[in-house]
Design an enzyme around this catalytic site. Structure first.
Site, PDB file in Angstrom:
ATOM      1  CD  GLU A 254      -4.012  -5.794   1.881  1.00  0.00           C
ATOM      2  OE1 GLU A 254      -4.656  -5.478   2.749  1.00  0.00           O
ATOM      3  OE2 GLU A 254      -2.636  -5.513   2.050  1.00  0.00           O
TER       4      GLU A 254
ATOM      5  CD  GLU B 117      -2.815  -1.341   2.407  1.00  0.00           C
ATOM      6  OE1 GLU B 117      -2.486  -0.790   3.287  1.00  0.00           O
ATOM      7  OE2 GLU B 117      -3.984  -1.957   2.248  1.00  0.00           O
TER       8      GLU B 117
END
Length: 964
Positions: free
Chosen positions: A545, A461
């Protein structure tokens, strides 16, 4: 190369409690044994692992014990600065050169050997090699002491916790999860220690360093070349005239190997210098290709390189198992998601996020094998090594090579710690960028020959700082043979640092999530199962995710928590009709995630009725786990290639005794979600779209399915079959999802509020079942509370077990039959369903690898065995038993477990856990309709002197039954 691994006989002591110097410890005053302040140490391992092993601190993963262990932020770094000491025997031979190797330490260290000091510089992800030739003791008895220092910036844990604590750990090149996360408690020593292999290696004058193997392909994979570049270091004071031998072998059958290639190359190396040498490429015609799990065999060749020096003989040797395969990774024009191809075939990614196996870095080869095999058993084909965890170890990758798990490996950057967290910190990443890049280069060289490694990613991320990202792009630039660009480059591909697999700068960039780095992964909580099938659920082509619940079985709760942790959540109904769960403090500490989301998802536990106690709660949680994760994967697969290219579940397991996002617990017992995934991720699969109620057949393989039909049967709680249908024969194209027929029973006039649906995809020519899928469903506006009454309806079972015992290993093939009858319906006489045998495309996922050391010794030892391959026609014995029931109907949610008696395993607070773990089951948490048979294969090891018992429980079986 002669190698001696130093993994036993270590002692450890806190540095502040040792008054002696490193010189004294390794000359005149060595410790005599595990007497205060010295204790037996775990190497490889961590300081905290050593303290737990010696019972100096309680198990931090049990209950709230971690709160009783002092954190490094409060104690200071010196508290977790430790001496590690061992001895080893080694006598030097003429013209030998000996190295002491540390494959990884955290974070820096001083090494003393026989009174001589050397320094291991900072960095958790780098190898260290020390030439000890001149300081070995002539007597052969050598004393080694290592003073290990913690990370420079261990940070502080805020009272409210958070993702990576106060983020200070991000200033170092180290793992970041150790300050705690929303799924993990903080690790008090920040994983300080000698956490990977320590070894002594001896060579002659010339040493082999970091060979690089690359396979290239032409003519649609008919022609292949093996390219090899190796660094050779001449440690002697004279010119070395060398012969480099490259040998490639493959296993034909057990203990029989074929030498595919044998090549000698002569060269000269100047004194006290090193060269990089590229060997002539080896030609292969139609090599056996390596395929991901579910697509074919994981063919591996043994590549051996040796160097002989004139006047000395063999100076050094190196070997590695290597698979011929080509991995491509691009952005798909249809979905916008990242598309992976292996050997030219698109791979629909269904896998999971991996943190690490154990939070105290107790990373044994045996544990790695179980972990990776579990993922293959779930029919997964990819693991993502998350950036806040580890650069995973060669043993991890070894088993991924064997079981066909593609690996996405991230570097040590996370958005939470490196510039995007709350509060924002470390905007420029680690303080020492040169150190980060040194560790990156070393990690690339350590892992690049592993066939399973599919993708490098800059961070979780987050994108690494500009200079680091630029350097990584340069290191990992693809050779033109691995791009779609028409570029000529005469450079041998093995001269690249990698050159064979793509680099993506961050986990939400370039085909992942929205591709632009916005926070568009997730969600991470309970969902309505039908929502996974709706186009509105997730917008983008590849979700890196998405996660949900993960409560383990009740026995694991009791084994990992004191009695005050055995109380179930308090359910409080809110004014809007939704229920809010409040867990006990121990569950809260262990990161429990509720089975409700007020305002969106009604409590899925309460859908089955209010739980009476811990056992009831956990059994109902397994029902939800199974439904939740099967629906997640079936929903994604339903839009294969039309909307999605893949999905990775957050996450598959916990590195501690956590209560969220897992398919097996830290003790290695599977949840029902494990088997929901195993069903949904079959390469060939029949499923019910829970949004449209159309039956679909999924074919992820490269072959067209022909001569197929689907049997559909509905069963009610009275044991009747009110709906039955067999479809016409059909074909299903490769890499396609085919909509078959609507399941209309819920629309019928007399549909029951709760009912079961059994789908069987079978081959019409021989009636063999290819895929079987069992659902329990309710009508709109209803729930599953009627199943409470169904618990009283025990049905008869017949069970036959063929048992084969080999040393401490048991292999059991169990046939279970629902012997209750129903005269109202006649179903097809299909063959007994065997999960292992039905899936011709997943031959490797239900086989065990032989242990790592055997594999390293000879090529033939990587034979796998399990199930039908291992359970011969002449088992040690056969056991038959019957469970008598008074009702006809579905034997619902059967669960098999293996136990070793009350004396087998004593755990904290007097609770006796009799389970034998791990056990590999080909099926579990399954149901049988009247007259149906299913084969289940079990494989496990037992401790010496333990005679195992196999127990069967089920929803409508109030007591456990001993079936073996």
């Amino acid at each position: 190369m002669a190698k001696k691994v130093l993994d036993s006989g270590w002692l450890a002591a806190r540095s502040t409690e040792v008054s002696l110097t490193g010189v004294q410890l390794t000359t005149t005053h060595p410790p005599s044994g595990p007497t205060t302040p010295w204790m037996e140490a775990s190497v490889p391992g961590t300081v905290l692992g050593t303290l737990v092993k010696s019972k100096a601190v309680p198990d931090p993963f049990y209950g709230l014990n971690n709160e009783a262990i002092i954190d490094i932020a409060d104690s200071g770094r010196e508290y977790y600065t430790f001496w590690f000491f061992t001895t080893f025997d080694y006598s030097l031979s003429a013209n030998q050169h000996v190295d002491l190797n540390f494959r990884a330490i955290n974070y820096s260290a001083e090494v003393y050997l026989n009174g001589h000091k050397q320094t291991l510089p900072k960095g958790m992800f780098r190898r260290h090699t020390l030439d000890i030739t001149d300081i070995l003791n002539p007597s052969g008895n050598n004393l080694l002491a290592v003073l290990v220092y913690p990370p420079d910036h261990p940070g502080t844990i805020p009272e409210e916790g958070g993702q990576g604590g106060d983020h200070e750990i991000g200033k170092d090149v180290a793992t970041q999860y150790v300050e705690g996360w929303d799924w993990m408690c903080p690790i008090r020593d920040r994983n300080t220690g000698i956490w990977d292999e320590v070894s002594i290696t001896a060579t002659g004058p010339v040493k082999i360093i970091d060979p690089h193997l690359v396979s290239t392909f032409f003519d649609e994979f008919k022609r292949s070349y093996l390219h090899t570049t190796v660094e050779l270091q001449n440690k002697s004071s004279w010119v070395a005239e060398c012969t480099v031998t490259l040998q490639v072998t493959t296993e034909l059958e057990e203990n029989i190997c074929l030498v595919e290639h044998f090549q000698n190359t002569d060269l000269t190396i100047p004194a006290k210098s090193g060269i990089e040498y590229t060997l002539p490429p080896l030609f292969f015609y139609k090599p056996n290709l390596w395929w991901p799990n579910g697509m074919g065999k994981q063919s591996l060749y043994n590549v051996e390189i040796s160097v002989d020096v004139k006047g000395f003989g063999e100076s050094d040797s190196w070997s590695h198992y290597f698979g011929f395969r080509k991995i491509e990774s691009t952005i798909d024009s249809t979905t916008g998601g990242r598309l992976f191809k292996v050997n030219g075939q698109p791979v629909f990614i269904r896998g999971g996020n991996w943190i690490l196996s154990d939070g105290l870095l107790r990373l044994t080869k045996k544990r790695y094998m179980v972990d990776i095999k579990f993922h293959a058993d779930m029919n997964f084909n990819m693991l993502r090594c998350w950036g806040g965890g580890l650069a995973e170890r060669p043993d991890f990758y070894h088993y991924c090579d064997i079981y066909g798990l593609l690996v996405w490996q991230e570097f040590w950057i996370t958005g939470d710690v490196d510039g995007r967290g709350i509060p924002i910190s470390n905007i420029n990443g680690p303080l020492d960028h040169d150190l980060f890049l040194l560790c990156a280069r070393d990690t690339i060289k350590l892992l690049r020959n592993h066939t399973s490694l599919a993708l490098w990613v800059g961070g979780n991320e987050q994108v690494p700082p500009y200079d680091i990202n630029t350097a990584l792009k340069s290191y990992l630039k693809l050779h033109p043979l691995f791009t779609n660009e028409n570029i000529t480059d005469s450079t041998d591909p093995s001269k690249y640092m990698d050159g064979t697999r793509a680099y993506v700068q961050g986990s939400m960039w370039d085909g992942f999530a929205d591709g632009k780095g916005n926070f568009t992964d997730g969600p991470y909580e309970i969902q309505n199962s039908e929502d996974f099938f709706k186009d509105s659920f997730y917008k983008y082509g590849f979700n890196p995710e998405v996660g949900s619940v993960g409560v383990p079985v009740a026995a694991t709760i009791r084994a990992t928590m004191p009695p005050e942790g055995w109380s179930i959540p308090i359910f409080k109904k809110k004014s809007n009709g939704y229920v809010e769960e409040t867990p006990n403090p121990i569950w809260e500490y262990h990161k429990y995630i509720p089975y409700s989301k007020p305002g969106k998802v009604h409590d899925q536990i309460l859908m089955y009725g209010y739980p009476k106690n811990l056992d009831d709660f956990c059994e109902k949680a397994q029902l939800v786990n199974y439904v939740q994760y099967r629906a997640l994967l079936e929903g994604w697969t339903s839009r294969m290639w039309t909307k999605y290219t893949g999905v990775l579940i957050w996450k598959t397991q916990n590195p501690w005794t956590g209560l969220r996002g897992q398919f097996y617990d830290h003790l290695h017992d599977q949840t029902a979600g494990f088997y929901g995934c195993r069903s949904a991720a079959e390469p060939v699969h029949v499923q019910l779209n829970l949004a449209t109620y159309f039956i679909e057949v999924v074919n992820t393989t490269a072959d067209e399915l022909t001569d197929m039909a689907v049997e559909i049967s509905v069963w009610d709680l009275d044991g009747a079959c009110p709906y039955y249908k067999v479809t016409d024969k059909m074909s299903v194209p490769p890499k396609k999802v085919k909509k078959i027929i609507e399941m209309i029973y819920p629309k019928s006039k007399n549909a029951k509020p709760v009912y079961f649906v059994l789908l069987k995809l079978f081959r019409a020519s021989d009636m063999a079942i290819v895929s079987r899928n069992f659902y329990w469903l309710h009508l709109s506006g209803e729930d599953y509370t009627l199943l409470e009454e169904y618990r009283k309806k025990k049905v008869s079972l017949k069970i036959t077990s063929d048992v084969l015992i080999s040393g401490s290993t048991y292999e059991i093939k169990m046939c279970l039959e629902n012997s209750s009858t129903n005269s109202t319906t006649k179903t097809l006489d299909l063959k007994t369903f065997d999960k292992d045998e039905s899936n011709m495309y997943n031959s490797r996922s239900t086989r065990l690898a032989e242990n790592f050391e055997k594999l390293k010794r000879k090529p033939s030892a990587w034979t796998r065995f399990f199930g039908g391959d291992f359970v011969s026609s002449n088992p040690n014995y056969v056991k038959r038993c019957e469970i008598n029931g008074t009702h006809s109907g579905v034997a619902f949610f059967l669960h098999i477990s293996v136990h070793g008696g009350e004396k087998y395993h004593q755990v904290n607070n007097g609770y006796v856990d009799t389970r034998i773990l791990p056990v590999h089951y080909s099926e579990n948490y399954f149901s049988l309709v009247p007259g149906e048979k299913v084969n289940v294969n079990l494989s496990f090891e037992v401790p010496d002197g333990v005679v195992p018992q196999v127990l069967l429980t089920g929803w409508n079986y109030s007591e456990s039954h001993t079936v073996l």
